[in-house]
Design a protein around this motif. Structure first.
Motif, mmCIF file in Angstrom:
data_model
loop_
_atom_site.group_PDB
_atom_site.id
_atom_site.type_symbol
_atom_site.label_atom_id
_atom_site.label_comp_id
_atom_site.label_asym_id
_atom_site.label_seq_id
_atom_site.Cartn_x
_atom_site.Cartn_y
_atom_site.Cartn_z
ATOM 1 N N THR A 75 0.839 -1.193 0.000
ATOM 2 C CA THR A 75 0.000 0.000 0.000
ATOM 3 C C THR A 75 0.874 1.242 0.000
ATOM 4 O OG1 THR A 75 -0.057 0.080 2.414
ATOM 5 C CG2 THR A 75 -1.826 -1.153 1.338
ATOM 6 N N GLU A 76 0.244 2.380 -0.250
ATOM 7 C CA GLU A 76 0.958 3.647 -0.178
ATOM 8 C C GLU A 76 1.239 3.980 1.280
ATOM 9 O OE1 GLU A 76 -0.886 6.904 -2.159
ATOM 10 O OE2 GLU A 76 -0.487 6.060 -4.142
ATOM 11 N N PRO A 77 2.251 4.816 1.517
ATOM 12 C CA PRO A 77 2.526 5.251 2.889
ATOM 13 C C PRO A 77 1.306 5.978 3.476
ATOM 14 C CG PRO A 77 4.318 5.872 1.411
ATOM 15 C CD PRO A 77 3.209 5.353 0.558
ATOM 16 N N ALA A 78 1.182 5.926 4.794
ATOM 17 C CA ALA A 78 0.055 6.552 5.484
ATOM 18 C C ALA A 78 0.008 8.050 5.180
ATOM 19 C CB ALA A 78 0.182 6.341 6.989
ATOM 20 N N ASP A 79 -1.195 8.566 5.011
ATOM 21 C CA ASP A 79 -1.417 9.993 4.786
ATOM 22 C C ASP A 79 -2.022 10.568 6.058
ATOM 23 O OD1 ASP A 79 -2.115 12.538 3.996
ATOM 24 O OD2 ASP A 79 -3.065 11.892 2.124
ATOM 25 N N THR A 80 -1.185 11.256 6.835
ATOM 26 C CA THR A 80 -1.637 11.809 8.119
ATOM 27 C C THR A 80 -2.126 13.245 7.991
ATOM 28 O OG1 THR A 80 0.534 12.690 8.716
ATOM 29 C CG2 THR A 80 0.068 10.373 9.319
ATOM 30 N N GLY A 81 -1.918 13.838 6.812
ATOM 31 C CA GLY A 81 -2.335 15.221 6.610
ATOM 32 C C GLY A 81 -1.197 16.219 6.735
ATOM 33 N N GLY A 85 4.077 14.408 9.837
ATOM 34 C CA GLY A 85 3.334 13.232 10.295
ATOM 35 C C GLY A 85 3.508 12.037 9.372
ATOM 36 N N ASP A 86 3.485 12.307 8.057
ATOM 37 C CA ASP A 86 3.667 11.215 7.093
ATOM 38 C C ASP A 86 5.060 10.598 7.225
ATOM 39 O OD1 ASP A 86 1.163 11.965 6.197
ATOM 40 O OD2 ASP A 86 1.805 12.395 4.141
ATOM 41 N N LEU A 87 6.082 11.460 7.350
ATOM 42 C CA LEU A 87 7.456 10.944 7.479
ATOM 43 C C LEU A 87 7.647 10.186 8.784
ATOM 44 C CD1 LEU A 87 9.543 13.882 5.976
ATOM 45 C CD2 LEU A 87 9.093 11.635 4.951
ATOM 46 N N ARG A 88 7.067 10.698 9.846
ATOM 47 C CA ARG A 88 7.161 9.970 11.121
ATOM 48 C C ARG A 88 6.480 8.611 11.022
ATOM 49 N NH1 ARG A 88 6.362 13.552 16.537
ATOM 50 N NH2 ARG A 88 8.387 14.593 16.464
ATOM 51 N N ALA A 89 5.279 8.599 10.456
ATOM 52 C CA ALA A 89 4.542 7.335 10.326
ATOM 53 C C ALA A 89 5.320 6.343 9.465
ATOM 54 C CB ALA A 89 3.153 7.585 9.743
ATOM 55 N N TRP A 90 5.880 6.828 8.343
ATOM 56 C CA TRP A 90 6.651 5.947 7.473
ATOM 57 C C TRP A 90 7.882 5.413 8.211
ATOM 58 C CZ3 TRP A 90 11.664 5.842 5.831
ATOM 59 C CH2 TRP A 90 11.968 4.874 4.876
ATOM 60 N N ALA A 91 8.622 6.312 8.862
ATOM 61 C CA ALA A 91 9.857 5.917 9.547
ATOM 62 C C ALA A 91 9.566 4.934 10.682
ATOM 63 C CB ALA A 91 10.590 7.152 10.079
ATOM 64 N N TYR A 134 2.708 17.158 -0.930
ATOM 65 C CA TYR A 134 2.910 18.496 -0.367
ATOM 66 C C TYR A 134 3.688 19.388 -1.332
ATOM 67 C CZ TYR A 134 1.434 15.712 3.549
ATOM 68 O OH TYR A 134 0.718 14.860 4.352
ATOM 69 N N PRO A 135 3.128 19.637 -2.531
ATOM 70 C CA PRO A 135 3.879 20.385 -3.547
ATOM 71 C C PRO A 135 4.119 21.850 -3.193
ATOM 72 C CG PRO A 135 1.618 20.046 -4.260
ATOM 73 C CD PRO A 135 1.797 19.255 -2.992
ATOM 74 N N ASP A 136 3.351 22.416 -2.289
ATOM 75 C CA ASP A 136 3.478 23.837 -1.951
ATOM 76 C C ASP A 136 4.399 24.097 -0.769
ATOM 77 O OD1 ASP A 136 1.699 24.339 -4.019
ATOM 78 O OD2 ASP A 136 -0.045 24.201 -2.706
ATOM 79 N N GLN A 137 5.091 23.061 -0.289
ATOM 80 C CA GLN A 137 5.981 23.221 0.857
ATOM 81 C C GLN A 137 7.432 23.059 0.431
ATOM 82 O OE1 GLN A 137 5.043 20.795 4.261
ATOM 83 N NE2 GLN A 137 2.859 20.781 3.791
ATOM 84 N N PRO A 138 8.351 23.673 1.173
ATOM 85 C CA PRO A 138 9.770 23.365 0.912
ATOM 86 C C PRO A 138 10.022 21.913 1.319
ATOM 87 C CG PRO A 138 9.538 24.902 2.767
ATOM 88 C CD PRO A 138 8.167 24.654 2.226
ATOM 89 N N LEU A 139 10.606 21.154 0.408
ATOM 90 C CA LEU A 139 10.748 19.714 0.631
ATOM 91 C C LEU A 139 12.209 19.286 0.609
ATOM 92 C CD1 LEU A 139 7.934 18.532 -1.809
ATOM 93 C CD2 LEU A 139 7.781 18.702 0.684
ATOM 94 N N PRO A 140 12.548 18.344 1.469
ATOM 95 C CA PRO A 140 13.884 17.737 1.364
ATOM 96 C C PRO A 140 13.908 16.823 0.137
ATOM 97 C CG PRO A 140 12.590 16.612 3.026
ATOM 98 C CD PRO A 140 11.754 17.768 2.541
ATOM 99 N N SER A 141 15.088 16.512 -0.329
ATOM 100 C CA SER A 141 15.196 15.572 -1.451
ATOM 101 C C SER A 141 14.973 14.149 -0.933
ATOM 102 C CB SER A 141 16.579 15.677 -2.097
ATOM 103 O OG SER A 141 17.568 15.178 -1.214
ATOM 104 N N VAL A 142 14.635 13.267 -1.840
ATOM 105 C CA VAL A 142 14.492 11.849 -1.490
ATOM 106 C C VAL A 142 15.822 11.312 -0.970
ATOM 107 C CG1 VAL A 142 14.110 9.542 -2.464
ATOM 108 C CG2 VAL A 142 12.539 11.403 -3.026
#
Length: 179
Positions: A75-81, A85-91, A134-142
């Motif tokens: 399944t896709e990683p959890a979507d916490t909103g 939250g998503d990164l914590r849930a995935w990690a 989260y396209p409208d946020q500053p994002l770290p690289s993969v």
């Protein structure tokens, strides 16, 4: 050498691969992995040992291929909103799954005989799915996320006496998000 690329999806090749993978999983549940042999797997799968050697090369490559198949997410990683939250849930889920005994063995199998970069591709795909939300946020690289979340997790599981604590994992998430 993992299963050869370019095989047709479906058909006999897919049936043989699934039969062999099922046989490996069943035998690993029934007995110690040190006692599992290619002839046992072939008998259980209904193929000849030469089929296994021709497709996988040796037992360690077959075990790695089975482990890689199990590592692909269902399944896709959890979507916490939220990205945090998503990164914590995935990690947390990754730490939990990989620090279990089956997870540790999967990591060992893949480490011993895997296509370089394949695991990073799987993990990177999951992390990219999160970032794409989260396209409208500053994002770290993969790559930053892999280096700061997955790499320390795997290192601690394979080479430390104890897995990462959740609090340390959360600190790593914060570090990954700081620009």
């Amino acid at each position: 050498m993992a299963i050869k690329e370019g095989l047709r999806p479906g058909g006999r090749s897919a049936r043989v691969q699934e039969s062999v993978h099922s046989a490996v999983r069943a035998l690993l549940e029934e007995q110690d992995r040190a006692t599992v042999t290619v002839p046992q797997i072939a008998t259980r799968a209904g193929v000849t040992p030469s089929t296994i050697y021709r497709r996988w090369g040796d037992l360690s490559a077959l075990l790695a291929d089975v482990a890689l198949a199990r590592m692909r997410p269902d399944t896709e990683p959890a979507d916490t909103g939220s990205l945090r939250g998503d990164l914590r849930a995935w990690a947390e889920q990754y730490l939990d799954e990989m620090s279990s005994e089956p997870g540790r063995q999967m990591l060992r199998d893949v480490q011993c005989s895997a296509t370089p970069g394949f695991c990073a591709t799987i993990i990177g795909g999951q992390l990219q799915t999160i970032l794409d939300r989260y396209p409208d946020q500053p994002l770290p690289s993969v790559d930053r996320l892999i280096n700061l979340l997955a790499a320390p997790t795997v290192f601690s599981i394979l080479f430390s006496a104890a897995a990462l604590e959740i609090e340390e994992l959360h600190r790593l998430v914060e570090m990954a998000l700081s620009q």
